[in-house]
Design an enzyme around this catalytic site. Structure first.
Site, PDB file in Angstrom:
ATOM      1  CE  LYS A   1      -4.192  -1.878   0.330  1.00  0.00           C
ATOM      2  NZ  LYS A   1      -3.957  -3.322   0.425  1.00  0.00           N
ATOM      3  CD  GLN A   2      -2.105   4.038  -1.603  1.00  0.00           C
ATOM      4  OE1 GLN A   2      -2.278   3.158  -0.747  1.00  0.00           O
ATOM      5  NE2 GLN A   2      -3.013   4.322  -2.528  1.00  0.00           N
TER       6      GLN A   2
END
Length: 371
Positions: A183-184
């Site tokens: 994920k980011q």
């Protein structure tokens, strides 16, 4: 010359290591002050009153469904083009997922199909911001308001995404972000619920901690609960990552733009669509291949050249369990099914170099020339 370009890589530096080490030197490894700090930072960033950290995005979705009092006989409208937990979280409470097909450009739920799916049993809409591109939340909010429905926002792939200038997760009854390593930002494993509803935040906070109320004794349980807690080390990592989120989003935007510039004119490939009123929070970079191209063959060829790649997603309604339980069959959601056989995720992470992007694009072009 063959190189290895992995599909994803977490971006963890000295700040993160120092934050985690600080927790390890403290007396609190679980249920301590860093969790509270992480929750406050997330709530402040999204612009909501409450945040509840949990051990995964799936857990967060489950707690919201249960916290809203949804149960057997209820229905929730959602998308079949997503990671399976966005539908499974409903089945945990015997709620029926009612699928609406997707928009062929954004790959998010097709808002025009939502109204026709609403029945007397419908209790909520569960949109998913696929790949970090926000769903059409303006229209979804309008439908929900007029129909008296809750909105459970699966923003697990979309922290920092905006629609009409508003952050994903800021306007629904509740939303969930997730922090898996691709994920980011990452907490290793973990997620967080965000909401402006005090009642819902309190119930979710209790249920994540075995049903204990705030201030209750260790063996006092007011309701059925779970061990869905996030630990202090994960929260420390999250705090350090969150402090860098703006820079991380810029890095990912830059990588996505470079890919798009190099792939835009490549025959057989469609680059990701970006709507006019949205700011994408790039989770993965997913292209679409033309129908005559065998995506799985392309994947095998790229993998053999050291390039990480993956199909995103397989239709939820065609997973064996869903077909058996609900009788779904191929053709039920044609736009979803067409997307599922044509999407290809290319290597994507914060620090992907221009040389690596060029290697991926050059090899993809060579593989596609065979078709």
């Amino acid at each position: 010359m063959k190189r290895e370009v992995p599909l994803s890589l977490p971006d963890v530096g000295e700040r993160e290591k120092e934050a985690v080490l600080s927790v390890l030197k403290s007396r609190w490894l679980s249920m301590g002050p860093v969790i509270l700090d992480f929750e406050k930072k997330i709530a402040d960033y999204i612009g909501v009153k409450y945040a509840v950290a949990v051990n995964s995005g799936t857990s967060g979705l489950h707690l919201i469904v249960r916290g809203l009092g949804l149960g057997e006989g209820d229905e929730v409208i959602t998308t079949p083009f997503s990671f399976i937990s966005s539908a499974n979280c409903l089945l945990f409470e015997r709620v029926r997922p009612v699928f609406a097909d997707i928009d062929p450009q954004t790959l998010n739920i097709d808002v025009s199909q939502i109204k026709q799916k609403i029945t007397s049993k419908t209790k909520a809409i569960l949109p998913v911001h696929v790949f970090g591109h926000p769903a059409d939340m303006t229209d979804i909010l309008d439908i929900a308001l007029k129909s008296g429905l809750n909105i459970i926002e699966d923003a697990c792939e979309a922290i920092g995404a905006r629609y009409n200038g508003k952050l994903a997760g800021s306007e629904s009854d509740a939303a969930v972000f997730a922090f898996y390593p691709n994920k980011q930002i990452t907490t290793g494993e973990g997620g967080v619920i965000v909401t402006n509803r005090k009642d819902l935040a309190g119930i979710c906070r209790s249920m994540r901690n075995q049903g204990r109320e705030a201030g209750a004794g260790w063996y006092e349980h007011s309701r059925l609960g779970y061990n869905y807690r996030m630990d202090e080390m994960s929260a420390a990592l999250g705090c350090a990552q969150l402090a860098r989120l703006s820079d991380i989003l810029i890095k990912r935007e830059t990588v996505a733009q470079r890919y798009t510039e190099k792939l835009r004119r490549l025959d057989g490939v469609s680059v990701p669509f970006v709507g006019p009123d949205v700011q994408v929070s790039w989770f993965v970079y997913v292209v679409r291949l033309d129908p005559e191209i065998d995506r799985d063959t392309v994947m095998r060829e790229l993998t053999g050249r050291g390039i990480g790649c993956r199909a995103y997603f397989q239709p939820i309604h065609l997973q064996p369990f869903y077909r058996k339980a609900f009788g779904y069959k191929p053709g039920d959601f044609p736009v979803t099914e067409a997307a599922a056989v044509s999407t290809l995720a290319l290597p994507f992470h914060n620090n992907l170099s221009e040389d690596e992007i060029d290697y991926v694009v050059t090899n993809l072009k060579e593989v596609l020339s065979k078709f």
